[in-house]
Scaffold this motif. Structure first.
Motif, mmCIF file in Angstrom:
data_model
loop_
_atom_site.group_PDB
_atom_site.id
_atom_site.type_symbol
_atom_site.label_atom_id
_atom_site.label_comp_id
_atom_site.label_asym_id
_atom_site.label_seq_id
_atom_site.Cartn_x
_atom_site.Cartn_y
_atom_site.Cartn_z
ATOM 1 N N UNK A 1 0.843 -1.195 0.000
ATOM 2 C CA UNK A 1 0.000 0.000 0.000
ATOM 3 C C UNK A 1 0.879 1.246 0.000
ATOM 4 N N UNK A 2 0.533 2.195 -0.838
ATOM 5 C CA UNK A 2 1.212 3.487 -0.869
ATOM 6 C C UNK A 2 0.414 4.456 -0.016
ATOM 7 N N UNK A 3 1.137 5.183 0.830
ATOM 8 C CA UNK A 3 0.499 6.219 1.641
ATOM 9 C C UNK A 3 1.275 7.513 1.480
ATOM 10 N N UNK A 4 0.657 8.610 1.896
ATOM 11 C CA UNK A 4 1.263 9.932 1.757
ATOM 12 C C UNK A 4 1.197 10.639 3.093
ATOM 13 N N UNK A 5 2.305 11.238 3.470
ATOM 14 C CA UNK A 5 2.365 11.954 4.738
ATOM 15 C C UNK A 5 2.853 13.371 4.485
ATOM 16 N N UNK A 6 2.097 14.345 4.971
ATOM 17 C CA UNK A 6 2.492 15.740 4.832
ATOM 18 C C UNK A 6 2.738 16.281 6.232
ATOM 19 N N UNK B 1 7.765 22.380 4.304
ATOM 20 C CA UNK B 1 6.891 21.205 4.342
ATOM 21 C C UNK B 1 7.656 19.975 3.861
ATOM 22 N N UNK B 2 7.341 18.861 4.460
ATOM 23 C CA UNK B 2 7.931 17.581 4.079
ATOM 24 C C UNK B 2 6.793 16.675 3.647
ATOM 25 N N UNK B 3 6.797 16.304 2.395
ATOM 26 C CA UNK B 3 5.756 15.421 1.864
ATOM 27 C C UNK B 3 6.428 14.106 1.497
ATOM 28 N N UNK B 4 5.857 13.015 1.965
ATOM 29 C CA UNK B 4 6.581 11.747 1.883
ATOM 30 C C UNK B 4 5.669 10.622 1.427
ATOM 31 N N UNK B 5 6.169 9.849 0.473
ATOM 32 C CA UNK B 5 5.477 8.632 0.046
ATOM 33 C C UNK B 5 5.959 7.480 0.925
ATOM 34 N N UNK B 6 5.028 6.782 1.556
ATOM 35 C CA UNK B 6 5.364 5.676 2.451
ATOM 36 C C UNK B 6 4.853 4.366 1.864
ATOM 37 N N UNK B 7 5.629 3.322 2.076
ATOM 38 C CA UNK B 7 5.215 1.989 1.626
ATOM 39 C C UNK B 7 5.334 1.021 2.792
ATOM 40 N N UNK C 1 9.562 11.594 10.878
ATOM 41 C CA UNK C 1 10.049 10.977 12.101
ATOM 42 C C UNK C 1 10.033 9.449 12.066
ATOM 43 N N UNK C 2 9.796 8.890 10.884
ATOM 44 C CA UNK C 2 9.593 7.442 10.823
ATOM 45 C C UNK C 2 10.883 6.709 10.500
ATOM 46 N N UNK C 3 10.900 5.432 10.781
ATOM 47 C CA UNK C 3 12.071 4.638 10.432
ATOM 48 C C UNK C 3 12.194 4.624 8.918
ATOM 49 N N UNK C 4 13.428 4.779 8.447
ATOM 50 C CA UNK C 4 13.674 5.039 7.034
ATOM 51 C C UNK C 4 13.158 3.944 6.115
ATOM 52 N N UNK C 5 13.015 2.747 6.584
ATOM 53 C CA UNK C 5 12.664 1.667 5.664
ATOM 54 C C UNK C 5 11.208 1.709 5.206
ATOM 55 N N UNK C 6 10.391 2.596 5.759
ATOM 56 C CA UNK C 6 9.012 2.712 5.268
ATOM 57 C C UNK C 6 8.871 3.781 4.198
ATOM 58 N N UNK C 7 9.962 4.476 3.902
ATOM 59 C CA UNK C 7 9.890 5.641 3.035
ATOM 60 C C UNK C 7 10.331 5.305 1.615
ATOM 61 N N UNK C 8 9.525 5.747 0.644
ATOM 62 C CA UNK C 8 9.927 5.603 -0.756
ATOM 63 C C UNK C 8 10.670 6.855 -1.216
ATOM 64 N N UNK C 9 10.200 8.005 -0.783
ATOM 65 C CA UNK C 9 10.822 9.270 -1.165
ATOM 66 C C UNK C 9 9.824 10.381 -0.961
#
Ligand code: 3EB
Length: 329
Positions: free
Chosen positions: A2-7, A53-59, A13-21
């Protein structure tokens, strides 16, 4: 998967392995080195100019990172996010091809090579940022030089330059920086969607430049069981003409009518059926910071509580004062 988006207004603040970019937007960027690709966008955040702002795609599946021909990328199964920035100072000064056209073509050629190498050949969504977009180079507006380089690369990369093209945006940023392109690509083709109120951008007449822009008005992408909706940068254009010069309120309304018309087209193709404007997340690019309150009033009337990030940027036609893009997950 699942792809999620965090703004967020603080770094992720999340552990790096959940981040796509993701993206960092603000007037004074920190350009901190991250483990993942970040597109740094030197554009004031109009809700609060002191904030980045930090916008991040999470997987939620394992990621792999790389740096290939200057493209910082991270991928998981079926999905890759990448960022490339190219300075025009790296263009060949002896070439007859103007520098921005050279680096635009080179950036896209590299992107297409990476996509093919990674087995994720389908561009879904592209974010293009062009320094000094209205400036001239070799007698042609720089946005038009960009369009020539981009179009050349699509052709040479054996990509369609009509129907099967990604959702995209193209905005102007301060002069002097690098061309910056971020993209999401995947294993399955994008299902492109056009807007019946607008001429397809790839069919714009030549009055807008020797080579038409290469993007779809919107697209649906499939990631496992998840449907992603990308709405391209959308402005106050009907047919192929800009409407409501010098009227940011009317331009905002017209742009939202265009987004709504695109969603009507999406409805017929989407698994989710009809989507309301309030179901999307937005970025609104406003040319003149003092007009943001007027844009915001019109946005809230139509999208309600949906998240909107307002930033300052130059929309690619001089008379356009606002451009609105969106996605739905
Ligand atoms: C338009 O509709 C407004 O060149 O990739 C919107 C989205 C616009 C993408 C691009 C340009 C692009 O023509 C501008």
């Amino acid at each position: 998967m699942t792809l999620r988006f965090l703004s967020s207004c603080s770094p992720v603040p999340l552990s790096a392995d959940q981040v796509l970019g993701g993206f960092e937007l603000g007037a004074s960027l920190m350009t901190d080195a991250r483990q993942w690709p970040v597109q740094s966008l030197p554009m004031p955040v109009l809700q609060d100019e002191s904030v980045n702002m930090h916008e991040t795609w999470l997987v939620d599946t394992p990621v792999e990172s790389g740096l290939t021909e200057g493209i910082a990328w991270r991928r998981t199964e079926g999905l890759l996010f990448g960022v490339i920035s190219l300075s025009e100072q790296t263009a060949d000064p002896l070439s007859a091809v103007p520098p921005l056209r050279q680096v635009s073509e080179r950036a896209y050629q590299r992107i297409f090579r990476l996509l093919d190498q990674q087995g994720l050949p389908h561009l879904w969504r592209v974010w293009n940022y062009i320094p000094d977009i209205h400036g001239e180079q070799a007698g042609l507006e720089r946005y038009r030089q960009f369009n020539m380089g981009r179009g050349d690369a699509f052709e040479r990369g054996a990509r369609s330059v009509t129907e099967q093209v990604p959702a995209a945006c193209a905005l102007g940023v301060v002069a002097g920086g690098s061309l910056s392109i971020a993209f999401l690509c995947g294993a399955s083709p994008l299902v492109p969607v056009e807007n019946p109120r607008q001429v397809s951008a790839y069919l714009y007449p030549r009055i807008y430049g020797p080579r038409s822009p290469t993007f779809s008005r919107a697209g649906l992408a499939y990631l496992g069981s998840q449907e992603l909706i990308f709405v391209s940068g959308t402005a106050s254009i009907v047919g192929h003409e800009s409407l409501h010069p010098n009227d940011v309120v009317a331009q905002t309304r017209e742009s939202l009518d265009n987004v709504a018309a695109v969603l009507d087209e999406v409805a017929g193709r989407s698994r989710l059926g009809r989507m309301d404007l309030s179901a999307l997340e937005y970025r609104a690019y406003v040319r003149h910071p003092f007009e943001v309150a007027a844009v915001q009033r019109e946005m809230v009337k139509r999208v309600g509580q949906a998240p909107v990030l307002y930033v300052q940027a130059d929309v690619c036609r001089q008379e356009l004062l606002v451009e609105i893009e969106a996605f739905g997950l």
